[in-house]
Design a protein around this motif. Structure first.
Motif, PDB file in Angstrom:
ATOM      1  N   LEU A 136      17.962  29.223  18.220  1.00  0.00           N
ATOM      2  CA  LEU A 136      16.928  30.226  18.475  1.00  0.00           C
ATOM      3  C   LEU A 136      17.531  31.514  19.012  1.00  0.00           C
ATOM      4  CD1 LEU A 136      14.024  28.110  20.008  1.00  0.00           C
ATOM      5  CD2 LEU A 136      14.003  29.367  17.855  1.00  0.00           C
ATOM      6  N   ASP A 137      18.897  31.566  19.065  1.00  0.00           N
ATOM      7  CA  ASP A 137      19.580  32.703  19.691  1.00  0.00           C
ATOM      8  C   ASP A 137      19.126  34.047  19.128  1.00  0.00           C
ATOM      9  OD1 ASP A 137      20.843  30.944  21.190  1.00  0.00           O
ATOM     10  OD2 ASP A 137      22.852  31.184  20.294  1.00  0.00           O
ATOM     11  N   ASN A 138      19.102  34.146  17.777  1.00  0.00           N
ATOM     12  CA  ASN A 138      18.748  35.418  17.144  1.00  0.00           C
ATOM     13  C   ASN A 138      17.352  35.864  17.539  1.00  0.00           C
ATOM     14  OD1 ASN A 138      21.141  35.770  15.613  1.00  0.00           O
ATOM     15  ND2 ASN A 138      20.422  34.109  14.271  1.00  0.00           N
ATOM     16  N   VAL A 139      16.413  34.921  17.458  1.00  0.00           N
ATOM     17  CA  VAL A 139      15.022  35.262  17.761  1.00  0.00           C
ATOM     18  C   VAL A 139      14.906  35.708  19.216  1.00  0.00           C
ATOM     19  CG1 VAL A 139      12.665  34.393  17.826  1.00  0.00           C
ATOM     20  CG2 VAL A 139      14.210  33.671  16.002  1.00  0.00           C
ATOM     21  N   ILE A 140      15.613  34.981  20.106  1.00  0.00           N
ATOM     22  CA  ILE A 140      15.561  35.344  21.526  1.00  0.00           C
ATOM     23  C   ILE A 140      16.177  36.721  21.747  1.00  0.00           C
ATOM     24  CG2 ILE A 140      16.478  34.750  23.810  1.00  0.00           C
ATOM     25  CD1 ILE A 140      16.162  31.752  22.849  1.00  0.00           C
ATOM     26  N   THR A 141      17.304  36.978  21.101  1.00  0.00           N
ATOM     27  CA  THR A 141      17.941  38.298  21.210  1.00  0.00           C
ATOM     28  C   THR A 141      16.978  39.402  20.791  1.00  0.00           C
ATOM     29  OG1 THR A 141      20.002  37.225  20.534  1.00  0.00           O
ATOM     30  CG2 THR A 141      19.951  39.644  20.497  1.00  0.00           C
ATOM     31  N   VAL A 142      16.329  39.181  19.652  1.00  0.00           N
ATOM     32  CA  VAL A 142      15.445  40.210  19.111  1.00  0.00           C
ATOM     33  C   VAL A 142      14.255  40.442  20.031  1.00  0.00           C
ATOM     34  CG1 VAL A 142      13.780  40.600  17.266  1.00  0.00           C
ATOM     35  CG2 VAL A 142      16.123  39.982  16.718  1.00  0.00           C
ATOM     36  N   LEU A 143      13.752  39.337  20.631  1.00  0.00           N
ATOM     37  CA  LEU A 143      12.559  39.471  21.467  1.00  0.00           C
ATOM     38  C   LEU A 143      12.866  40.069  22.828  1.00  0.00           C
ATOM     39  CD1 LEU A 143      10.529  36.220  20.685  1.00  0.00           C
ATOM     40  CD2 LEU A 143      10.015  38.569  19.995  1.00  0.00           C
ATOM     41  N   THR A 144      14.077  39.838  23.323  1.00  0.00           N
ATOM     42  CA  THR A 144      14.368  40.247  24.700  1.00  0.00           C
ATOM     43  C   THR A 144      15.259  41.484  24.778  1.00  0.00           C
ATOM     44  OG1 THR A 144      16.185  38.693  24.729  1.00  0.00           O
ATOM     45  CG2 THR A 144      14.086  37.940  25.656  1.00  0.00           C
ATOM     46  N   GLY A 145      16.064  41.712  23.766  1.00  0.00           N
ATOM     47  CA  GLY A 145      16.981  42.847  23.817  1.00  0.00           C
ATOM     48  C   GLY A 145      16.217  44.160  23.926  1.00  0.00           C
ATOM     49  N   SER A 146      16.664  45.031  24.836  1.00  0.00           N
ATOM     50  CA  SER A 146      15.905  46.259  25.070  1.00  0.00           C
ATOM     51  C   SER A 146      15.981  47.176  23.852  1.00  0.00           C
ATOM     52  CB  SER A 146      16.430  46.986  26.311  1.00  0.00           C
ATOM     53  OG  SER A 146      17.735  47.461  26.044  1.00  0.00           O
ATOM     54  N   LEU A 147      17.118  47.152  23.142  1.00  0.00           N
ATOM     55  CA  LEU A 147      17.241  47.966  21.932  1.00  0.00           C
ATOM     56  C   LEU A 147      16.142  47.601  20.938  1.00  0.00           C
ATOM     57  CD1 LEU A 147      18.762  49.792  19.847  1.00  0.00           C
ATOM     58  CD2 LEU A 147      19.986  47.719  19.167  1.00  0.00           C
ATOM     59  N   TYR A 148      15.994  46.283  20.741  1.00  0.00           N
ATOM     60  CA  TYR A 148      15.026  45.840  19.745  1.00  0.00           C
ATOM     61  C   TYR A 148      13.608  46.166  20.174  1.00  0.00           C
ATOM     62  CZ  TYR A 148      19.184  43.534  18.130  1.00  0.00           C
ATOM     63  OH  TYR A 148      20.448  43.313  17.713  1.00  0.00           O
ATOM     64  N   GLN A 149      13.358  46.018  21.471  1.00  0.00           N
ATOM     65  CA  GLN A 149      12.005  46.332  21.952  1.00  0.00           C
ATOM     66  C   GLN A 149      11.695  47.813  21.744  1.00  0.00           C
ATOM     67  OE1 GLN A 149      11.965  44.940  25.979  1.00  0.00           O
ATOM     68  NE2 GLN A 149      11.584  42.805  25.381  1.00  0.00           N
ATOM     69  N   THR A 150      12.664  48.667  22.132  1.00  0.00           N
ATOM     70  CA  THR A 150      12.452  50.107  21.990  1.00  0.00           C
ATOM     71  C   THR A 150      12.188  50.463  20.530  1.00  0.00           C
ATOM     72  OG1 THR A 150      14.083  50.351  23.722  1.00  0.00           O
ATOM     73  CG2 THR A 150      13.406  52.353  22.573  1.00  0.00           C
ATOM     74  N   VAL A 151      13.056  49.936  19.652  1.00  0.00           N
ATOM     75  CA  VAL A 151      12.920  50.285  18.240  1.00  0.00           C
ATOM     76  C   VAL A 151      11.606  49.749  17.675  1.00  0.00           C
ATOM     77  CG1 VAL A 151      13.917  49.989  15.947  1.00  0.00           C
ATOM     78  CG2 VAL A 151      15.390  50.455  17.900  1.00  0.00           C
ATOM     79  N   THR A 152      11.205  48.548  18.108  1.00  0.00           N
ATOM     80  CA  THR A 152       9.940  47.987  17.621  1.00  0.00           C
ATOM     81  C   THR A 152       8.780  48.893  18.002  1.00  0.00           C
ATOM     82  OG1 THR A 152      10.774  45.747  17.780  1.00  0.00           O
ATOM     83  CG2 THR A 152       8.382  46.013  17.739  1.00  0.00           C
ATOM     84  N   PHE A 153       8.733  49.291  19.285  1.00  0.00           N
ATOM     85  CA  PHE A 153       7.613  50.138  19.709  1.00  0.00           C
ATOM     86  C   PHE A 153       7.656  51.490  19.007  1.00  0.00           C
ATOM     87  CE2 PHE A 153       7.472  47.221  23.447  1.00  0.00           C
ATOM     88  CZ  PHE A 153       6.207  46.725  23.167  1.00  0.00           C
ATOM     89  N   ARG A 154       8.873  52.020  18.836  1.00  0.00           N
ATOM     90  CA  ARG A 154       8.990  53.294  18.129  1.00  0.00           C
ATOM     91  C   ARG A 154       8.461  53.162  16.694  1.00  0.00           C
ATOM     92  NH1 ARG A 154      14.819  54.588  17.667  1.00  0.00           N
ATOM     93  NH2 ARG A 154      14.693  55.227  19.843  1.00  0.00           N
ATOM     94  N   THR A 155       8.846  52.059  16.040  1.00  0.00           N
ATOM     95  CA  THR A 155       8.406  51.852  14.655  1.00  0.00           C
ATOM     96  C   THR A 155       6.894  51.728  14.572  1.00  0.00           C
ATOM     97  OG1 THR A 155      10.469  50.706  14.259  1.00  0.00           O
ATOM     98  CG2 THR A 155       8.745  50.425  12.617  1.00  0.00           C
ATOM     99  N   ILE A 156       6.319  50.930  15.495  1.00  0.00           N
ATOM    100  CA  ILE A 156       4.854  50.793  15.489  1.00  0.00           C
ATOM    101  C   ILE A 156       4.192  52.143  15.731  1.00  0.00           C
ATOM    102  CG2 ILE A 156       2.884  49.767  16.692  1.00  0.00           C
ATOM    103  CD1 ILE A 156       4.589  47.312  17.198  1.00  0.00           C
ATOM    104  N   GLY A 157       4.767  52.905  16.679  1.00  0.00           N
ATOM    105  CA  GLY A 157       4.210  54.222  16.994  1.00  0.00           C
ATOM    106  C   GLY A 157       4.234  55.134  15.777  1.00  0.00           C
ATOM    107  N   VAL A 158       5.377  55.176  15.094  1.00  0.00           N
ATOM    108  CA  VAL A 158       5.489  56.017  13.896  1.00  0.00           C
ATOM    109  C   VAL A 158       4.477  55.567  12.840  1.00  0.00           C
ATOM    110  CG1 VAL A 158       6.980  56.550  11.926  1.00  0.00           C
ATOM    111  CG2 VAL A 158       7.884  56.712  14.247  1.00  0.00           C
ATOM    112  N   ALA A 159       4.396  54.231  12.625  1.00  0.00           N
ATOM    113  CA  ALA A 159       3.490  53.713  11.594  1.00  0.00           C
ATOM    114  C   ALA A 159       2.041  54.058  11.931  1.00  0.00           C
ATOM    115  CB  ALA A 159       3.663  52.211  11.439  1.00  0.00           C
ATOM    116  N   LEU A 160       1.680  53.918  13.210  1.00  0.00           N
ATOM    117  CA  LEU A 160       0.303  54.231  13.608  1.00  0.00           C
ATOM    118  C   LEU A 160       0.005  55.712  13.421  1.00  0.00           C
ATOM    119  CD1 LEU A 160      -0.379  52.139  16.846  1.00  0.00           C
ATOM    120  CD2 LEU A 160      -1.483  51.937  14.620  1.00  0.00           C
TER     121      LEU A 160
END
Lengths: 329, 349
Positions: free
Chosen positions: A102-126
């Protein structure tokens, strides 16, 4: 209704009227009575006869090809992606290890880079979705309810026209428009304004432009289905323009609007080329996937990142399913 | 309803769509409280007149007055007239009650009061149980009544009805005709009713205007229109007429011009001898059994095919068949003169 005051049939000879016991047999009596030949029994015809009597077999033939395509290309590919996300890469050899983790999934969910990029992507899409709907509504309304049939055809072609050009050409066109010495700067400079340059605003502008036709068309189709008489009825009952739009047009167009947002939202969520071209240093989820597949050679991590937009889209679809918008796609 | 002003006054009303003149200089006054019908074939301009009165179209020329007020330039939402649409135009996303309350809602009437009034309007069309349904869950006749309630709840001065019964089957249509008449009498407001069904227009109306080619061909009470049509078009469109052109009139009636006789005013027999009765020999071409009556199609020797309607009552003695020689007779009183030598009676041949 009139019993016409012309000469009756009898005066003009027995030309018309119900079949007469006419002994002369004048006009049609000469030719021998010839029937229409029955169709020949060919294998194709027997096949058609069989199919018309067996609706389930018919359905099976009809669905076989699309189901095969959907099953192999879509579901299997997605499943493979899903599975890969739970594997890992041997950092020494670069080979994929097929051990469950589950390492990859945990990395993606907890890593700050991934969180920032996810929110940025959602923001752009919205943001892209909101801008597109705001632009598409008046255009689609004009096309569906105001324009003459001829103007409507021209407008539909005009809306579709950008789709004839390559995605890359359009993105690079915007890169040139938005550049420091581009058209936008030249137009805005007299007003003391400047081009936003490359970055997230440029990404939002370019994506809004790219997906606008996909938002206009479903809304146009939805509005076209609203009968004119409903708008007249609203005006007739005392509804001015704004109440008519709010109480009649908008609720009836809502499923179509949501259908349009599904396009702009999901297309923005997965995009990585536009942001590469006009986004400056900013990254979206697509870029992370791309980097991990390519440069980093970490397919399992890329798969795990790719799960994020899939999860978001599923959430969005579940949300809009209740509105009945999915019947409108 | 004692207003001396006419409810509607149209003056020189003209509407052109490109090269087509849909309404051509129509002058018309409709009294307050009147049940007025506009009758005509499709394309005769009757619906356009209705849409001009409602404000959905702007006239090319002429004025529309509503109780003395010139409303020609006003928007539909600014006129005290309401419309019952041909397709009912109920809002599909609203419940029946919300549909009826819509006119009150956009006028800013409070929720409690508008629901109360909408309920009363629904009760007046006997649909109080249906308020929570969606229009799609109603039958055609029920939708029709919802449309009526929705248009009358805002208390218009004039109600416009655009072929409201066109989509209903015969039984329901006859039932709704009676209801419409009752509702109009109760509300006491002016009804302007557009139809292409002459029977419906005759049944319902105080007065009828027969439209043809964008003009009013004849204006009068149903009896006047039926008994004394003023033109060939009206005689033909309102009911069935046997038309005699100039030559036939000379042969049968001894005078020129176009004339008409209603089928039910003719009789088939062996000929009568009274002074005011005309007899014409002919041959039966067809007998059509209608139940309450029998229609005989007879080719008169004078060169015209006529339709004769005989009552299927106990006085009926003849059983004429195809090919029988008969005498068709009618009273002079029942012959309607439709003006001089009609253009239609002067063909080149």
């Amino acid at each position: 209704m009139t019993m016409n005051a012309t000469a009756p049939a009898s005066a003009r000879g027995e030309a018309s009227g119900p079949p007469d016991p006419d002994p002369a047999g004048s006009a049609t009596g000469g030719a021998p009575k010839r029937g229409i030949p029955r169709p020949k029994s060919t294998p194709a015809r027997r096949g058609s006869v069989f199919l018309s009597a067996h609706p389930r077999v018919r359905l099976g033939f009809l669905l076989a090809a699309p189901l095969f395509w959907l099953g192999l290309v879509y579901v299997v590919a997605l499943a493979a992606l899903l599975v890969t996300a739970f594997w890992s890469v041997n950092s020494f050899t670069g080979e994929i290890t097929t051990e469950w983790t589950l390492d990859n999934v945990i990395t993606v969910l907890t890593g700050s880079l991934y969180q920032t990029v996810t929110f940025r992507t959602i923001g752009v899409a919205l943001l892209v979705t909101i801008i597109d709907v705001a632009l598409a509504l008046p255009i689609a309304f004009y096309m569906a309810k105001v324009a003459s049939p001829r103007a409507r055809r021209i407008l539909v072609i005009a809306v579709l026209m950008p789709l004839w050009a390559s995605y890359l050409v359009k993105a690079y066109a915007w890169r040139s428009v938005l550049s420091q010495d581009g058209i936008l700067e030249w137009v805005l400079a007299p007003f003391g304004l400047h081009t936003p340059g490359y970055g997230l605003p440029a990404t939002v502008i370019t994506l809004s432009y790219l997906w606008l036709p996909y938002v206009i068309l479903p809304i146009f189709a939805g509005l076209e289905r609203v009968p004119d008489s409903l708008l007249e009825a609203s005006a007739d009952l005392g509804g001015k323009t704004w109440p008519t739009i709010r109480h009649v047009v908008f609720p009836m167009a809502l499923p179509a609007i949501i259908a349009g947002t599904i396009f702009s939202f999901s297309l923005s969520l997965g995009d990585y080329i536009t942001v590469n071209i006009v986004g400056g240093a900013s990254q979206m989820l697509g870029n992370l996937v791309y980097t991990n597949v390519g440069a980093a050679n970490n397919l399992p991590l890329a798969s795990a990142i790719a799960l994020i937009p899939i999860a978001i889209i599923f959430g969005y679809l579940a949300l809009v399913r209740r509105t009945g918008a999915l019947d409108n796609l | 309803m004692t207003d001396p002003q006419p409810a509607i006054r149209l003056t020189g009303l003209t509407k052109e769509f490109g090269a087509v003149t849909a309404v051509d200089h129509v002058d018309l006054e409709i009294a307050a409280g009147e049940f007025f019908s506009m009758l005509g074939p499709s394309g005769s301009g009757k619906t356009t007149v209705l849409r001009l009165i409602a404000g959905f179209e702007q006239p090319t020329n002429g004025t529309i007055e509503l109780f003395g007020d010139d409303v020609t330039k006003r928007a539909p939402f600014d006129r005290d007239v309401n419309t019952v649409f041909q397709d009912y135009a109920l809002f599909p996303h609203m419940s029946v009650l919300e549909n009826v309350a819509y006119g009150l809602r956009v006028r800013g009437i409070g929720r409690r009061e508008r629901i109360e009034r909408a309920r009363r309007a629904l009760a007046s069309v006997r649909l109080e149980q249906m308020g929570d349904r969606k229009p799609s869950q109603l039958s055609g006749g029920q939708r029709q009544r919802v449309a009526l309630a929705r248009a009358t709840v805002v208390q218009p001065k004039v109600l416009l009805l655009d072929e409201p019964l066109g989509a209903l089957d015969l039984k329901l249509r006859e039932q709704m005709q009676v209801e419409l008449k009752e509702i109009q009498r109760e509300l006491g407001i002016t009804f302007i009713f557009v139809t292409h069904d002459q029977e419906e227009a005759l049944t319902l109306s105080d007065r009828v205007a027969v439209f043809n080619d964008g003009r009013i061909e004849q204006l009068g009470t149903p009896a006047e229109l039926y008994e004394r049509p003023s033109s060939r078009f009206v005689a033909d469109f309102v009911g069935t007429s046997n038309l005699f052109d100039d030559a036939v009139s000379r042969a049968l009636l001894g005078r020129g011009g176009v004339h008409s006789v209603r089928p039910e005013k003719m009789a088939v027999g062996s000929g009568e001898t009274a002074a005011d009765v005309r007899n014409a020999p002919g041959t039966v071409v067809e007998t059509i059994y209608l139940g309450s009556g029998i229609r005989l199609v007879v080719d008169l020797d004078a060169g015209v095919r006529v339709s004769v309607l005989e009552q299927n009552d106990r006085n009926r003695v003849h059983d004429d068949e195809r090919g029988d020689r008969v005498v068709v007779s009618w009273h002079d009183d029942d012959v309607v003169a439709l003006g001089g030598a009609d253009v239609a009676s002067e063909p080149a041949a």
